[in-house]
Design an enzyme around this catalytic site. Structure first.
Site, PDB file in Angstrom:
ATOM      1  N   ARG A  19       0.827  -1.209   0.000  1.00  0.00           N
ATOM      2  CA  ARG A  19       0.000   0.000   0.000  1.00  0.00           C
ATOM      3  C   ARG A  19       0.859   1.257   0.000  1.00  0.00           C
ATOM      4  NH1 ARG A  19      -3.086  -0.242   5.045  1.00  0.00           N
ATOM      5  NH2 ARG A  19      -1.272  -1.422   5.669  1.00  0.00           N
ATOM      6  N   ASN A  37      -6.195  -2.692   2.475  1.00  0.00           N
ATOM      7  CA  ASN A  37      -6.162  -4.133   2.681  1.00  0.00           C
ATOM      8  C   ASN A  37      -7.587  -4.657   2.788  1.00  0.00           C
ATOM      9  OD1 ASN A  37      -3.371  -4.401   2.727  1.00  0.00           O
ATOM     10  ND2 ASN A  37      -3.231  -4.339   4.948  1.00  0.00           N
TER      11      ASN A  37
END
Length: 89
Positions: A19, A37
């Site tokens: 990320r 996520n």
């Protein structure tokens, strides 16, 4: 032309800075959106911006950062969404 794409990235993509790396790349490409996520182990990425740069970012998602092991990236074009930045969560 501005476009928005939603991508679901599977493989070893959580706990490997996927990320944060996605955020860095998106900023370099001038894109907005997010990387989150998911409970199933995937990372969901929304990319909004110039089509050429979104395409480059979609290509990058197929590899991700060095620690990641991407198995698949499923993408779909979604209606244009306006975000002011690229967030991670």
């Amino acid at each position: 032309m501005n476009v928005s794409y939603l991508a679901h990235v599977s493989g070893l993509v959580q706990g490997v800075y996927f990320r944060a790396s996605s955020q860095q790349m998106a900023i370099e490409y001038g894109l907005s959106g997010y990387a989150h996520n998911l409970a199933d182990g995937e990372v969901e990425v929304l990319l909004c911006g110039e089509e050429e740069n979104v395409d480059k970012m979609l290509d990058w998602l197929n590899t991700g950062p060095p620690q990641a092991k991407v198995i698949a990236v499923k993408t779909k074009k979604v209606p244009w969404q306006q975000y002011n930045h690229f967030s991670i969560g």
